[in-house]
Scaffold this motif. Structure first.
Motif, PDB file in Angstrom:
ATOM      1  N   SER A   8       0.825  -1.211   0.000  1.00  0.00           N
ATOM      2  CA  SER A   8       0.000   0.000   0.000  1.00  0.00           C
ATOM      3  C   SER A   8       0.856   1.256   0.000  1.00  0.00           C
ATOM      4  O   SER A   8       0.634   2.185  -0.781  1.00  0.00           O
ATOM      5  CB  SER A   8      -0.921  -0.004   1.224  1.00  0.00           C
ATOM      6  N   THR A  11       2.890   1.536  -3.474  1.00  0.00           N
ATOM      7  CA  THR A  11       2.063   1.951  -4.617  1.00  0.00           C
ATOM      8  C   THR A  11       1.571   3.381  -4.483  1.00  0.00           C
ATOM      9  O   THR A  11       1.444   4.104  -5.472  1.00  0.00           O
ATOM     10  CB  THR A  11       0.862   1.007  -4.778  1.00  0.00           C
ATOM     11  N   SER A  12       1.318   3.851  -3.268  1.00  0.00           N
ATOM     12  CA  SER A  12       0.893   5.240  -3.089  1.00  0.00           C
ATOM     13  C   SER A  12       2.024   6.197  -3.447  1.00  0.00           C
ATOM     14  O   SER A  12       1.797   7.252  -4.049  1.00  0.00           O
ATOM     15  CB  SER A  12       0.426   5.476  -1.652  1.00  0.00           C
ATOM     16  N   CYS A  15       2.482   6.889  -7.082  1.00  0.00           N
ATOM     17  CA  CYS A  15       1.318   7.587  -7.662  1.00  0.00           C
ATOM     18  C   CYS A  15       0.276   6.624  -8.223  1.00  0.00           C
ATOM     19  O   CYS A  15      -0.459   6.954  -9.161  1.00  0.00           O
ATOM     20  CB  CYS A  15       1.752   8.575  -8.746  1.00  0.00           C
ATOM     21  N   ALA A  17      -2.441   5.704  -6.667  1.00  0.00           N
ATOM     22  CA  ALA A  17      -3.277   5.961  -5.501  1.00  0.00           C
ATOM     23  C   ALA A  17      -4.449   4.998  -5.351  1.00  0.00           C
ATOM     24  O   ALA A  17      -4.731   4.530  -4.232  1.00  0.00           O
ATOM     25  CB  ALA A  17      -3.760   7.403  -5.512  1.00  0.00           C
ATOM     26  N   GLY A  20      -3.059   1.815  -3.934  1.00  0.00           N
ATOM     27  CA  GLY A  20      -2.561   2.031  -2.572  1.00  0.00           C
ATOM     28  C   GLY A  20      -3.682   2.118  -1.567  1.00  0.00           C
ATOM     29  O   GLY A  20      -3.572   1.597  -0.436  1.00  0.00           O
ATOM     30  N   LEU A  21      -4.789   2.774  -1.952  1.00  0.00           N
ATOM     31  CA  LEU A  21      -5.931   2.901  -1.052  1.00  0.00           C
ATOM     32  C   LEU A  21      -6.571   1.538  -0.777  1.00  0.00           C
ATOM     33  O   LEU A  21      -6.891   1.202   0.370  1.00  0.00           O
ATOM     34  CB  LEU A  21      -6.962   3.863  -1.649  1.00  0.00           C
ATOM     35  N   GLY A  45      -0.029   4.444   3.828  1.00  0.00           N
ATOM     36  CA  GLY A  45      -0.427   4.188   2.446  1.00  0.00           C
ATOM     37  C   GLY A  45      -1.812   4.718   2.143  1.00  0.00           C
ATOM     38  O   GLY A  45      -2.052   5.315   1.092  1.00  0.00           O
ATOM     39  N   VAL A  48      -1.611   8.723   2.139  1.00  0.00           N
ATOM     40  CA  VAL A  48      -0.993   9.288   0.930  1.00  0.00           C
ATOM     41  C   VAL A  48      -1.907   9.079  -0.283  1.00  0.00           C
ATOM     42  O   VAL A  48      -2.119   9.997  -1.082  1.00  0.00           O
ATOM     43  CB  VAL A  48       0.385   8.642   0.694  1.00  0.00           C
ATOM     44  N   SER A  49      -2.469   7.898  -0.432  1.00  0.00           N
ATOM     45  CA  SER A  49      -3.364   7.618  -1.565  1.00  0.00           C
ATOM     46  C   SER A  49      -4.595   8.514  -1.524  1.00  0.00           C
ATOM     47  O   SER A  49      -5.034   9.056  -2.543  1.00  0.00           O
ATOM     48  CB  SER A  49      -3.793   6.150  -1.541  1.00  0.00           C
TER      49      SER A  49
END
Length: 347
Positions: A8, A11-12, A15, A17, A20-21, A45, A48-49
């Motif tokens: 997570s 990937t966040s 970018c 997102a 990541g979410l 994660g 940021v996402s």
């Protein structure tokens, strides 16, 4: 350590997102049930996402991604698919919409980009000519106007052949600013649009092969008068009497030339209205000559009102109808109005 918590956050930061979410939410669900570590990574994660997605929701609606889509041209150079480009990339014959639409008189266009559009699709403007200014020091707006305005007017009459067929039009031109001049740019691009918010749905380019001999002869006869009319001063005679009287002298010479060309023209089936138009123009010619010598604005405008009474518009319309040319609109027959538009540097 919960693997999805790590995924997570990674990937966040890359970018990605949405992924990541999703990974962060699943990790937060798994960690307490499996007794794993990584809750802080999962929260980071998700945070940021979420922030990236929120920013995208605010910014994306106001970004015009079309500016990154270049137009597509055929082998002959015609635009076949709309796309955005810089002012410097415009070619004669291109139809386009300036960013923000055509400028108001006396104001520059918004931004240095335009959307090129196939001429058979609705568009706001059409470029019809370009030419280079003389080398030397930057001439300033007045110097550029003195060269570009009459040159663009003459070039439009050559390009359109029959400007009256398209109703009321207004000419503009892009030109280099001082910084562009220092960078070596000297090109003026002449273009035409309808005043206000009206669009064009066809090209205004004329094709001599579509006209017969009588039509071409008539259009050539009225061209001097139309071209001179397109150069009517922007300032009123109260503001600049000298320029107004100089233009009146130009109109007098152009009207005399048109009168002679009409007398020499061979216009089958339109001889009678042509003679009537010549008579009207001959009656109005002295008023142009007197306006060229007017001592003040009041006298100048008085002579112009007399000119308007002898413009022969009804005979002009009859000739056009007999020759099979499109009839002008009910608006004044003066084909063009002029406005300069400076070209800022490309974005």
């Amino acid at each position: 350590m919960n693997s999805l918590a790590v995924t997570s956050l990674v990937t966040s930061l890359l970018c990605l997102a949405p992924l990541g979410l999703v990974f962060g939410c699943v990790a937060l669900w798994q960690i307490p049930r499996r007794g794993q570590r990584g809750k802080g990574l999962a929260i980071a994660g998700v945070s940021v996402s979420g922030a990236i997605l929120l920013l995208a929701a605010v910014v994306l609606p106001v970004i015009d991604f079309r500016i990154w889509t270049p137009p597509v041209r055929s082998d002959s150079g015609d635009v076949t698919k709309p796309g955005w480009t810089t002012i410097q990339s415009i070619r004669a014959g291109d139809c386009f919409t300036p960013r923000g639409g055509p400028p108001e008189p006396g104001t520059p266009p918004l931004g240095g980009s335009v959307e090129l559009i196939p001429c058979d699709m609705p568009h706001r403007a059409e470029a019809y000519a370009s030419f280079a200014l003389p080398e030397g020091d930057f001439p300033g707006l007045d110097g550029i106007t003195a060269t570009a305005r009459p040159q663009c007017a003459r070039l439009f009459m050559d390009y359109a052949l029959d400007s009256m067929a398209f109703g009321r039009l207004q000419t503009y031109y892009f030109h280099p600013d001082k910084q562009g001049w220092a960078a070596g740019r000297r090109t003026v691009v002449c273009w035409v649009a309808r005043p206000g918010d009206a669009e064009l749905d066809v090209s205004v380019r004329g094709n001599a092969s579509d006209l017969n001999a009588a039509q071409l002869e008539f259009l050539a006869a009225v061209k001097p008068l139309n071209t001179a009319g397109a150069l009517r001063p922007v300032k009123s005679p109260q503001q600049d009497l000298a320029n107004a009287t100089a233009w009146a002298g130009h109109m007098a010479r152009a009207q005399a030339e048109t009168i002679q060309l009409l007398k020499d023209a061979d216009l089958p089936n339109a001889e009678a209205p042509t003679d009537q138009l010549v008579s009207k123009l001959e009656a109005g010619l002295p008023f142009w000559q007197q306006a060229a010598k007017a001592p003040d604005a009041g006298v100048f405008l008085s002579h112009l009102r007399s000119v308007d009474q002898h413009n022969g518009e009804q005979h002009l319309r009859r000739i056009r109808g007999l020759l099979g040319l499109p009839l002008p609109t009910s608006e004044p027959t003066q084909a063009l109005e002029r406005t300069t538009a400076s070209a800022p540097r490309p974005e």
